[in-house]
Structures are given as structure tokens and as C-alpha cells.
Scaffold this active site. Structure first.
Site, PDB file in Angstrom:
ATOM      1  N   PHE A 126      40.341  32.505  41.359  1.00  0.00           N
ATOM      2  CA  PHE A 126      40.657  33.928  41.256  1.00  0.00           C
ATOM      3  C   PHE A 126      39.340  34.700  41.110  1.00  0.00           C
ATOM      4  O   PHE A 126      38.514  34.347  40.267  1.00  0.00           O
ATOM      5  CB  PHE A 126      41.580  34.172  40.054  1.00  0.00           C
ATOM      6  CG  PHE A 126      42.133  35.561  40.036  1.00  0.00           C
ATOM      7  CD1 PHE A 126      43.205  35.908  40.834  1.00  0.00           C
ATOM      8  CD2 PHE A 126      41.560  36.533  39.236  1.00  0.00           C
ATOM      9  CE1 PHE A 126      43.714  37.202  40.833  1.00  0.00           C
ATOM     10  CE2 PHE A 126      42.062  37.837  39.227  1.00  0.00           C
ATOM     11  CZ  PHE A 126      43.140  38.163  40.023  1.00  0.00           C
ATOM     12  N   ARG A 368      53.498  34.517  49.011  1.00  0.00           N
ATOM     13  CA  ARG A 368      53.568  33.824  47.728  1.00  0.00           C
ATOM     14  C   ARG A 368      54.894  34.162  47.043  1.00  0.00           C
ATOM     15  O   ARG A 368      55.284  35.326  46.962  1.00  0.00           O
ATOM     16  CB  ARG A 368      52.379  34.313  46.891  1.00  0.00           C
ATOM     17  CG  ARG A 368      52.030  33.447  45.722  1.00  0.00           C
ATOM     18  CD  ARG A 368      50.718  33.906  45.127  1.00  0.00           C
ATOM     19  NE  ARG A 368      50.823  35.245  44.550  1.00  0.00           N
ATOM     20  CZ  ARG A 368      50.096  35.664  43.521  1.00  0.00           C
ATOM     21  NH1 ARG A 368      49.215  34.878  42.949  1.00  0.00           N
ATOM     22  NH2 ARG A 368      50.234  36.895  43.061  1.00  0.00           N
TER      23      ARG A 368
END
Ligand SMILES: *Cc1c(COP(=O)(O)O)cnc(C)c1O
Length: 409
Positions: A126, A368
Site C-alpha cells: 500500500f 476488488r
């Protein structure tokens, strides 16, 4: 679809967590599969916030720091989070954002391992984790260096230059899990401290920080903990590390904040990782999410999460073509999400959202879907795949309006 909705509804009827769905406000006609990005609203939160605003703030005013125990909110919520992540009371503080807690943990770990220079993470982590590493390295005037290596090379890169390894336990894009116990032991064996980012793990699956001998961890309040947009995050530091001088040495982390002394003296235990005044409205909302989460059995949450993911993969295999399953197929190796890739993923997700099935898109091509066992039904998984199938067969995704990119995907 070959798997019938009747067989799926039966799974919902047998679900031991089914009663929790009514404990959330969920808009009608929406199938929400994005709780890994922003958790849904617990039914208790709005009234609690109303009470904090009108009574605690409006009537009790500054007295509330004592009378309504505002001052202990970071520790109180930290202790509740500790129960969800296998930590002891007094090892977790709820404060600041995840990004800021990454910085605090990195600076603590590099201080504890001061003879080493490298902060290591994986490529594709991330972004904020990597960016905070670069920031700390830039501030250090050359002492520290941020390094990213590919996931497969992480374990082989642990050598005596590495001070700290920062990894996200459940990968935000693929949902792939690191084996916390094995990796922590391998790193510590080489003298490396480990920081686990639990943003996509806390509240989604059992985490055993102390059983894994973890050093530090951070995580998000607004994902699986259902704390609301921008909710306070958290930081875990193992008791043995409650010795560092925190880099963000704010007054509320001081041993005696109300002595107003000229010099910093770190607070006891985890208190030193507090910085400034906690946002009480955000804390109040997060506490509603935590209290609800603590009622449920984490083993039930995990087994339903695995079953939801398995069902999604099975339905994708049976009904869709042109999509690639990006997440591990083996449920033990993934968190509570399944990602699938398609070249036209962005437009397909926009078409899906317009039909009320909310997942999200992660560049360059990933759709997602997050499964939040307290409120996701097996029926929701079925509906998502059935809508994708219809969008593909009808070509609905090709409409020009679905190609327009929004600021937040
Ligand atoms: C969501 C997420 C964050 C969020 O950081 P903020 O400071 O809350 O914006 C950080 N790390 C990971 C791995 C995440 O998934």
C-alpha cells in the site's frame, strides 16, 4: 447460473452470524462488497454521536474530559482493539491515522536498531507505507535508506543492514496473506524488527500478535472495524519496546501532560505513542464498531469469510470468462477479499456500482470485492456474480459514461 439461489439462501439460513446483519444500517437495494475500504454503519453509531455532541459536548463541555472519560478514550479503545489482534491490554493505542502510526512505528524501530540503516518493504505494498518510509529516510539525513524488493525476495533480503521490515499482513490489492509467525521469526533471527500493517486484517480474521512475538503493528479503524470515514487508527507496540523516545513526542504522550513541564518525558507504557488531543467524535463512532465486533466470535467470522470467498471464486469460475482470479484460491492464504482482473475492469465496476453492487477498482485492472462476515450474505455474493455476468453478456459496461474516471476509485 448453475448454482441456484435456493441453495445459496440455505447457506444464509444456516449462518451462525446472520443476526448481525440487522445491527448495521444498510441501504435497500445495495449489495455492499466494499467493507474492506469503508465499513458499514452500525445501528448504534448515529445515536451515540448525537449524545456525544448534544450532551457530552453541548452540556458537559470541558468537564467531559473527566466526567465522560474522554481523556482515556485512546487507551480504552486500544484495549478493545487489543482483544481483536492478540495483544495484551496496555499494548495498543487508538490514535491518529494509519499513515502517522506507520511513521511512529518506523521511527521507534529504527531507533531500537540504530546500528542498522535499511527500512525494507515489498514493491506493490500500500503506497502510504512506502511513502512514509521515504519520508523518514529523507529526514534522517542519510542514516536511513528505504528499500523495496519483490514479495518473493523479501525473506532472502533480510541481512545485517536491515533495521526493520514493514509488511502489510493482508495485501490490499490481492488479499494474499503473509504467514505472520514464520516471517516474524525469520526476521528476528536476523536481528530485524517487524512492523505489521493490519489495515486489512483487524476485524477480518484472527490475528495473534503476541503469539507471533510481533514487535509493532498498525491498522485502520474505518475498514473491518466499522469506525466510520477517517476513523482513528491504532498502533501496537510489544511491551518490551515501551522504552523508546517517540519521534512524535507530543504533550499527551508525556508522563504528566498537565504538569506542563518544559521538557518531554515519555509517558508510561503505550501512552508514549499518543501525540496530541484525540478526536472524540471519531473515537465515539469507532467504539460503536468495536463493541459490535467484540460480541461476535472471531472463529465464526473467519470461517464465514473463507466460505464467502470460496463461493465467489466458484461462481466466477462457473459463470464468467475473461476474468483472472488474482487472489489466492486457497482460503487459508487469503484475507477477507477476492480480487479479479479484467482489462476493462474500471468500466465493468462502474456498471456494477450503478446496479447497486458496490465493490471497488484498483489500477491497473483489478476489481476488488470485500466480504465482511457480520453483514455480507451468501446471497450478496451470488447477486454480484450474477450482475457481472449480465453486464458482460449484455455489453452494458461499454456505455461511454462508465469510462469516466472519478477522483476516488
Ligand atoms: C487503508 C490502508 C492504509 C490507510 O492509511 P490512512 O492513513 O488511513 O489513509 C494504510 N495502510 C494500508 C495497508 C491500508 O490498506
Amino acid at each position: 447460473m448453475t448454482t441456484t439461489i435456493d441453495s445459496i439462501r440455505k447457506m444464509d439460513r444456516q449462518d451462525p452470524l446472520s443476526a448481525y446483519r440487522d445491527r448495521f444500517h444498510l441501504p435497500k437495494d445495495v449489495t455492499y462488497l466494499d467493507g474492506n475500504s469503508l465499513g458499514a454503519l452500525p445501528t448504534t453509531t448515529a445515536a451515540r454521536i448525537q449524545d456525544v455532541v448534544t450532551r457530552e459536548w453541548g452540556e458537559d463541555l470541558i468537564r467531559s474530559w473527566n466526567t465522560n472519560d474522554w481523556i482515556n478514550a485512546p487507551r480504552r479503545l486500544g484495549d478493545k482493539i487489543a482483544r481483536l489482534i492478540g495483544a495484551d491490554a496496555g499494548e495498543v493505542i487508538s490514535a491518529d491515522s494509519t499513515s502517522i502510526n506507520v511513521f511512529k512505528a518506523l521511527s521507534a524501530a529504527t531507533q531500537l536498531n540504530s546500528e542498522r540503516s535499511v527500512i525494507l518493504s515489498e514493491t506493490g505494498n500500500f503506497p502510504t507505507d512506502a511513502y512514509m518510509m521515504e519520508g523518514l529516510a529523507a529526514m534522517s539525513g542519510g542514516r536511513l535508506k528505504a528499500e523495496l524488493v519483490e514479495r518473493d525476495a523479501v525473506l532472502d533480503s533480510l541481512d545485517d543492514r536491515v533495521a526493520v521490515l514493514l509488511l502489510t499482513h493482508t495485501h490490499y490489492k490481492t488479499g494474499a496473506l503473509w504467514d505472520m509467525k514464520t516471517v516474524t521469526a525469520a526476521a528476528q533471527d536476523k536481528g530485524v524488527l517487524v512492523i505489521w500493517d493490519l489495515s486489512h486484517s483487524a476485524g477480518a480474521l484472527p490475528v495473534e500478535l503476541n503469539a507471533c512475538n510481533a514487535d509493532f503493528a498498525v491498522g485502520c479503524g474505518y475498514k473491518y472495524l466499522n469506525g466510520g470515514p477517517g476513523a482513528p487508527a491504532f498502533l501496537f507496540a510489544a511491551k518490551r519496546h515501551h522504552t523508546v523516545f517517540p519521534a512524535l513526542s507530543g504533550w499527551l504522550g508525556h508522563k504528566a501532560p498537565f504538569a506542563f513541564s518544559d521538557h518531554y518525558e515519555a509517558g508510561d507504557g503505550i501512552d508514549r505513542f499518543q501525540c496530541g488531543t484525540p478526536g472524540i467524535l471519531g473515537m465515539a463512532a469507532l467504539e460503536c464498531g468495536l463493541d459490535l465486533m467484540l460480541e461476535a466470535d472471531m472463529a465464526d467470522i473467519r470461517s464465514k469469510s473463507m466460505a464467502l470467498g470460496d463461493l465467489f471464486i466458484k461462481l466466477v469460475d462457473e459463470n464468467l470468462s475473461g476474468f483472472r482470479i488474482v487472489s489466492p484460491r486457497l482460503s487459508e492464504k487469503r484475507g477477507s477479499q477476492v480480487s479479479i482482473a479484467h482489462t476493462d475492469g474500471y468500466a465493468i465496476m462502474q456498471a456494477l456500482i450503478e446496479r447497486g453492487v458496490i465493490g471497488d477498482f484498483r489500477a491497473p485492472d483489478i476489481l476488488r470485492f470485500g466480504f465482511t462476515p457480520l453483514y455480507t450474505r451468501y446471497e450478496d455474493v451470488w447477486r454480484a456474480v450474477s450482475e457481472i455476468s449480465d453486464i458482460m453478456q449484455s455489453g452494458a459496461w461499454q456505455d461511454a459514461r462508465f469510462a469516466v474516471r472519478s477522483a476516488v476509485t
